[in-house]
Design a protein around this motif. Structure first.
Motif, PDB file in Angstrom:
ATOM      1  N   ARG A 152       0.849  -1.182   0.000  1.00  0.00           N
ATOM      2  CA  ARG A 152       0.000   0.000   0.000  1.00  0.00           C
ATOM      3  C   ARG A 152       0.891   1.241   0.000  1.00  0.00           C
ATOM      4  NH1 ARG A 152      -4.591   2.549   4.040  1.00  0.00           N
ATOM      5  NH2 ARG A 152      -2.773   3.060   5.325  1.00  0.00           N
ATOM      6  N   LEU A 153       0.755   2.014  -1.052  1.00  0.00           N
ATOM      7  CA  LEU A 153       1.474   3.272  -1.154  1.00  0.00           C
ATOM      8  C   LEU A 153       0.629   4.391  -0.560  1.00  0.00           C
ATOM      9  CD1 LEU A 153       2.864   3.050  -4.802  1.00  0.00           C
ATOM     10  CD2 LEU A 153       3.810   2.096  -2.696  1.00  0.00           C
ATOM     11  N   SER A 154       1.314   5.330   0.055  1.00  0.00           N
ATOM     12  CA  SER A 154       0.661   6.521   0.588  1.00  0.00           C
ATOM     13  C   SER A 154       1.318   7.753  -0.010  1.00  0.00           C
ATOM     14  CB  SER A 154       0.772   6.577   2.115  1.00  0.00           C
ATOM     15  OG  SER A 154       0.153   5.472   2.718  1.00  0.00           O
ATOM     16  N   CYS A 155       0.540   8.796  -0.141  1.00  0.00           N
ATOM     17  CA  CYS A 155       1.055  10.069  -0.626  1.00  0.00           C
ATOM     18  C   CYS A 155       0.476  11.155   0.268  1.00  0.00           C
ATOM     19  CB  CYS A 155       0.671  10.278  -2.078  1.00  0.00           C
ATOM     20  SG  CYS A 155       1.051  11.929  -2.714  1.00  0.00           S
ATOM     21  N   ALA A 156       1.325  11.745   1.074  1.00  0.00           N
ATOM     22  CA  ALA A 156       0.888  12.792   1.997  1.00  0.00           C
ATOM     23  C   ALA A 156       1.099  14.156   1.356  1.00  0.00           C
ATOM     24  CB  ALA A 156       1.666  12.700   3.299  1.00  0.00           C
ATOM     25  N   ALA A 157       0.062  14.973   1.419  1.00  0.00           N
ATOM     26  CA  ALA A 157       0.102  16.299   0.806  1.00  0.00           C
ATOM     27  C   ALA A 157       0.118  17.384   1.861  1.00  0.00           C
ATOM     28  CB  ALA A 157      -1.101  16.485  -0.110  1.00  0.00           C
ATOM     29  N   SER A 158       0.798  18.455   1.551  1.00  0.00           N
ATOM     30  CA  SER A 158       0.795  19.628   2.414  1.00  0.00           C
ATOM     31  C   SER A 158       0.814  20.871   1.541  1.00  0.00           C
ATOM     32  CB  SER A 158       1.995  19.621   3.360  1.00  0.00           C
ATOM     33  OG  SER A 158       3.206  19.617   2.639  1.00  0.00           O
ATOM     34  N   GLY A 159       0.368  21.950   2.111  1.00  0.00           N
ATOM     35  CA  GLY A 159       0.328  23.191   1.346  1.00  0.00           C
ATOM     36  C   GLY A 159      -1.097  23.666   1.194  1.00  0.00           C
ATOM     37  N   ARG A 160      -1.606  23.624  -0.002  1.00  0.00           N
ATOM     38  CA  ARG A 160      -2.953  24.116  -0.272  1.00  0.00           C
ATOM     39  C   ARG A 160      -4.013  23.088   0.111  1.00  0.00           C
ATOM     40  NH1 ARG A 160      -2.123  27.336  -6.012  1.00  0.00           N
ATOM     41  NH2 ARG A 160      -0.719  28.930  -5.175  1.00  0.00           N
ATOM     42  N   THR A 161      -5.260  23.455  -0.056  1.00  0.00           N
ATOM     43  CA  THR A 161      -6.373  22.599   0.343  1.00  0.00           C
ATOM     44  C   THR A 161      -6.391  21.319  -0.485  1.00  0.00           C
ATOM     45  OG1 THR A 161      -7.649  24.566   0.901  1.00  0.00           O
ATOM     46  CG2 THR A 161      -8.858  22.483   0.686  1.00  0.00           C
ATOM     47  N   PHE A 162      -6.145  20.218   0.172  1.00  0.00           N
ATOM     48  CA  PHE A 162      -6.001  18.928  -0.509  1.00  0.00           C
ATOM     49  C   PHE A 162      -7.252  18.567  -1.290  1.00  0.00           C
ATOM     50  CE2 PHE A 162      -4.267  14.904  -1.338  1.00  0.00           C
ATOM     51  CZ  PHE A 162      -5.170  13.905  -1.013  1.00  0.00           C
ATOM     52  N   SER A 163      -8.414  18.853  -0.736  1.00  0.00           N
ATOM     53  CA  SER A 163      -9.650  18.445  -1.381  1.00  0.00           C
ATOM     54  C   SER A 163      -9.968  19.252  -2.637  1.00  0.00           C
ATOM     55  CB  SER A 163     -10.821  18.539  -0.396  1.00  0.00           C
ATOM     56  OG  SER A 163     -10.944  19.851   0.100  1.00  0.00           O
ATOM     57  N   ASP A 164      -9.173  20.246  -2.960  1.00  0.00           N
ATOM     58  CA  ASP A 164      -9.351  20.995  -4.202  1.00  0.00           C
ATOM     59  C   ASP A 164      -8.725  20.286  -5.395  1.00  0.00           C
ATOM     60  OD1 ASP A 164      -8.953  24.374  -2.834  1.00  0.00           O
ATOM     61  OD2 ASP A 164     -10.696  23.034  -2.950  1.00  0.00           O
ATOM     62  N   TYR A 165      -7.985  19.199  -5.122  1.00  0.00           N
ATOM     63  CA  TYR A 165      -7.169  18.590  -6.162  1.00  0.00           C
ATOM     64  C   TYR A 165      -7.613  17.179  -6.500  1.00  0.00           C
ATOM     65  CZ  TYR A 165      -3.895  22.402  -5.521  1.00  0.00           C
ATOM     66  OH  TYR A 165      -3.320  23.641  -5.467  1.00  0.00           O
ATOM     67  N   ALA A 166      -7.672  16.909  -7.805  1.00  0.00           N
ATOM     68  CA  ALA A 166      -7.700  15.525  -8.249  1.00  0.00           C
ATOM     69  C   ALA A 166      -6.299  14.956  -8.057  1.00  0.00           C
ATOM     70  CB  ALA A 166      -8.108  15.441  -9.716  1.00  0.00           C
ATOM     71  N   MET A 167      -6.225  13.676  -7.774  1.00  0.00           N
ATOM     72  CA  MET A 167      -4.930  13.046  -7.503  1.00  0.00           C
ATOM     73  C   MET A 167      -4.720  11.859  -8.429  1.00  0.00           C
ATOM     74  SD  MET A 167      -3.663  14.877  -5.091  1.00  0.00           S
ATOM     75  CE  MET A 167      -2.259  13.836  -4.629  1.00  0.00           C
ATOM     76  N   GLY A 168      -3.476  11.669  -8.801  1.00  0.00           N
ATOM     77  CA  GLY A 168      -3.156  10.551  -9.670  1.00  0.00           C
ATOM     78  C   GLY A 168      -1.903   9.829  -9.217  1.00  0.00           C
ATOM     79  N   TRP A 169      -1.807   8.578  -9.616  1.00  0.00           N
ATOM     80  CA  TRP A 169      -0.590   7.794  -9.456  1.00  0.00           C
ATOM     81  C   TRP A 169      -0.067   7.444 -10.852  1.00  0.00           C
ATOM     82  CZ3 TRP A 169       2.118   6.870  -5.094  1.00  0.00           C
ATOM     83  CH2 TRP A 169       1.470   7.012  -3.856  1.00  0.00           C
ATOM     84  N   PHE A 170       1.233   7.628 -11.016  1.00  0.00           N
ATOM     85  CA  PHE A 170       1.901   7.285 -12.260  1.00  0.00           C
ATOM     86  C   PHE A 170       3.119   6.435 -11.917  1.00  0.00           C
ATOM     87  CE2 PHE A 170      -0.306  10.111 -15.220  1.00  0.00           C
ATOM     88  CZ  PHE A 170      -0.960  10.946 -14.328  1.00  0.00           C
ATOM     89  N   ARG A 171       3.619   5.731 -12.890  1.00  0.00           N
ATOM     90  CA  ARG A 171       4.819   4.933 -12.646  1.00  0.00           C
ATOM     91  C   ARG A 171       5.731   4.982 -13.857  1.00  0.00           C
ATOM     92  NH1 ARG A 171       2.037  -1.140 -12.645  1.00  0.00           N
ATOM     93  NH2 ARG A 171       1.647  -1.274 -14.899  1.00  0.00           N
ATOM     94  N   GLN A 172       7.000   4.732 -13.589  1.00  0.00           N
ATOM     95  CA  GLN A 172       7.986   4.709 -14.667  1.00  0.00           C
ATOM     96  C   GLN A 172       9.011   3.644 -14.364  1.00  0.00           C
ATOM     97  OE1 GLN A 172       9.840   8.494 -15.503  1.00  0.00           O
ATOM     98  NE2 GLN A 172      10.435   7.832 -17.537  1.00  0.00           N
ATOM     99  N   ALA A 173       9.124   2.702 -15.285  1.00  0.00           N
ATOM    100  CA  ALA A 173      10.125   1.652 -15.191  1.00  0.00           C
ATOM    101  C   ALA A 173      11.362   2.073 -15.977  1.00  0.00           C
ATOM    102  CB  ALA A 173       9.563   0.355 -15.746  1.00  0.00           C
TER     103      ALA A 173
END
Length: 124
Positions: free
Chosen positions: A19-40
């Motif tokens: 399980r990956l987690s991504c903690a956000a700080s700064g502006r209002t988190f709920s204003d943002y759509a969030m995505g996960w990307f990967r690169q091999a």
């Protein structure tokens, strides 16, 4: 400005979970759509999953549907990626990203802020 910090990566065997987690700080988190990307190594960055600001809408790359689940907790300013039944081809650096939009995109160019990434390695 939004700061994103991923955690939860590691080395696992095929079939196991992370399980990956991504903690956000700064502006209002709920204003943002969030995505996960990967690169091999040697590959382009690819979309994995995304979630709307409310969490009501989620989107997945076909190869992870049924195995990965994206979720968010706006009270904790965190987005998660539960990865089950991992395969060696899931090996990559996973990065979360934030987009100040009510529309959820699958293209990385639409995202405004990025984390540094966390390595996921799946052995066969």
């Amino acid at each position: 400005q939004v700061r994103l910090v991923e955690s939860g990566g590691g080395l696992v065997q095929a079939g196991e979970s992370l399980r990956l987690s991504c903690a956000a700080s700064g502006r209002t988190f709920s204003d943002y759509a969030m995505g996960w990307f990967r690169q091999a190594p040697g590959s382009e960055r690819e979309f994995v999953a995304a979630i709307s600001w409310s969490g009501e809408s989620t989107y997945y790359q076909d190869s992870v549907k049924g195995r990965f689940t994206i979720s968010r907790d706006n009270a904790k300013n965190t987005v998660y990626l539960q990865m089950n039944s991992l395969k060696p081809e899931d090996t990559a650096v996973y990065r979360c990203a934030a987009d100040y939009s009510i529309v959820v995109y699958k293209t990385p160019e639409k995202y405004d802020y990025w984390g540094q990434g966390t390595q996921v390695t799946v052995s066969s």
